[in-house]
Design an enzyme around this catalytic site. Structure first.
Site, mmCIF file in Angstrom:
data_model
loop_
_atom_site.group_PDB
_atom_site.id
_atom_site.type_symbol
_atom_site.label_atom_id
_atom_site.label_comp_id
_atom_site.label_asym_id
_atom_site.label_seq_id
_atom_site.Cartn_x
_atom_site.Cartn_y
_atom_site.Cartn_z
ATOM 1 N N CYS A 92 -2.645 9.296 -0.877
ATOM 2 C CA CYS A 92 -3.594 9.153 -1.961
ATOM 3 C C CYS A 92 -3.084 9.972 -3.126
ATOM 4 O O CYS A 92 -2.870 11.176 -3.006
ATOM 5 C CB CYS A 92 -4.965 9.637 -1.511
ATOM 6 S SG CYS A 92 -6.149 9.575 -2.836
ATOM 7 N N HIS A 123 -6.879 4.461 6.839
ATOM 8 C CA HIS A 123 -5.990 5.524 6.370
ATOM 9 C C HIS A 123 -6.160 6.724 7.296
ATOM 10 O O HIS A 123 -7.226 6.937 7.853
ATOM 11 C CB HIS A 123 -6.319 5.894 4.915
ATOM 12 C CG HIS A 123 -5.749 4.918 3.934
ATOM 13 N ND1 HIS A 123 -4.710 5.216 3.098
ATOM 14 C CD2 HIS A 123 -6.059 3.624 3.684
ATOM 15 C CE1 HIS A 123 -4.401 4.160 2.360
ATOM 16 N NE2 HIS A 123 -5.213 3.171 2.694
ATOM 17 N N HIS A 174 -8.456 -1.977 8.138
ATOM 18 C CA HIS A 174 -7.473 -1.224 7.339
ATOM 19 C C HIS A 174 -7.900 0.243 7.334
ATOM 20 O O HIS A 174 -8.953 0.579 6.799
ATOM 21 C CB HIS A 174 -7.486 -1.817 5.916
ATOM 22 C CG HIS A 174 -6.554 -1.179 4.943
ATOM 23 N ND1 HIS A 174 -5.354 -1.748 4.598
ATOM 24 C CD2 HIS A 174 -6.638 -0.029 4.223
ATOM 25 C CE1 HIS A 174 -4.735 -0.983 3.694
ATOM 26 N NE2 HIS A 174 -5.497 0.058 3.451
ATOM 27 N N ASP A 229 0.828 -1.209 0.000
ATOM 28 C CA ASP A 229 0.000 0.000 0.000
ATOM 29 C C ASP A 229 0.865 1.263 0.000
ATOM 30 O O ASP A 229 0.553 2.249 -0.668
ATOM 31 C CB ASP A 229 -0.925 0.002 1.232
ATOM 32 C CG ASP A 229 -2.207 0.779 1.001
ATOM 33 O OD1 ASP A 229 -2.248 1.604 0.072
ATOM 34 O OD2 ASP A 229 -3.177 0.582 1.756
HETATM 35 ZN ZN ZN Z 1 -5.078 1.285 1.813
#
Ligand code: ZN
Length: 313
Positions: free
Chosen positions: A245, A214, A212, A16
């Site tokens: 992102c 962010h 998960h 990621d």
């Molecule tokens: Zn992610």
């Protein structure tokens, strides 16, 4: 899960983190990072993604990385697979766990993989079938991932009922475990608590569920705490909060592994991870980063006076 840990920290930086930055990590540097982080006690690492190399050059060496990483004693090696071909390659490389992710939001799934969610579920069914044929003892664990479970950048709020329905479908189709993701950093702690309470009521408390998060809006660790309070025992994180992102400059990536480990250990929850060793791994990773931003507060503040990690108690 190992006997001597309470919460499993699943490092997803090599996947990621790396897939959303510009610097291309050489294979050797990835392996150095993975080996050092496993030696620091991190029990599970997502080492790559079996996507088309022309789409994500960062992940082109995933098979090679998996093949090397599975030789590290005690480490569970996971990889992301977007489709059947990716699953075949990941299983052939020897990944211990494959993560198959679909978005709960129709609009997000459509824009991401150009499929309806039902079509993605059919793809998931084929992947389970492929695993069962290639690996009759079913040693390769299949994780069913539900992206945009807390909101979507295209359609906004995502109904909890949709998350429940998709979770039940994934389990019915053969998912060994679930991973619930706040892909775009929309979640707040109350929402997280309520969603996981509802999820365990729906699928049963014995189903392994990971989360998960962010840290896009600064609530990553608060959300992780809420998930743990609801009974989640597996959390994804990125060393140094690497990544972000690509569509939101300056937005931070996954929750920071070392900050997460500090929080859990301070709360009396054993992770098995050595924080000093983890900071050394962070330094090692940063040497290859060529100015990419990293996140985290534990690295500068250090432990509070008298801090005794739960794993050392
Ligand atoms: Zn992610």
């Amino acid at each position: 899960m190992q006997q001597d840990i309470d919460v499993l920290v699943h490092e997803v930086g090599p996947r990621d983190g790396l897939q959303s930055i510009k610097t291309v990590f050489p294979t050797g540097a990835k392996l150095e990072w993975i080996k050092a982080e496993a030696a620091a006690g991190v029990p599970q690492i997502q080492v790559g993604s079996f996507v088309r190399p022309d789409l994500l050059p960062q992940m082109a060496d995933s098979a090679e990385v998996v093949k090397e990483a599975i030789r590290i004693p005690g480490l569970t090696v996971s990889a992301l697979v977007p489709n059947l071909k990716g699953a075949e390659n990941a299983i052939a490389a020897g990944a211990h766990q494959i993560g198959v992710v679909m978005s709960v939001s129709e609009a997000h799934n459509k824009s991401n993989v150009n499929r309806t969610v039902d079509e993605s579920l059919e793809g998931f069914r084929q992947i389970v079938e492929c695993r069962n044929a290639a690996d009759p003892q079913r040693k390769t664990v299949i994780s069913g991932g539900l992206a945009t479970s807390f909101g979507c950048t295209i359609s906004g709020p995502v109904p909890v009922a949709d998350v429940m329905r998709r979770a039940e479908q994934l389990l019915k189709l053969g998912a060994d475990r679930l991973s619930v993701a706040d892909t775009v950093g929309f979640a707040n702690p109350k929402q997280v608590r309520d969603l996981f309470d509802e999820l365990f009521r729906t699928v049963g408390a014995d189903v392994a569920v990971g989360a998960h998060f962010h840290d896009t809006r600064g609530l990553g660790l608060a959300n992780a705490y809420a998930a743990v309070e609801a009974g989640v025992r597996e959390l994804d994180s990125c060393l140094g909060g690497l990544g972000g992102c690509p569509y939101a400059p300056g937005a931070s990536g996954n929750i920071v592994t070392e900050d997460l480990v500090f929080m859990l250990e301070a709360m009396g929850l054993r992770t098995g991870v050595d924080l000093d060793a983890l900071l050394e791994v962070r330094e090692l990773m940063e040497r290859h980063l060529e100015g990419e931003p990293t996140q985290g507060t534990f690295v500068t503040a250090g432990p509070p006076l008298g801090f005794v990690p739960a794993s050392a108690a």
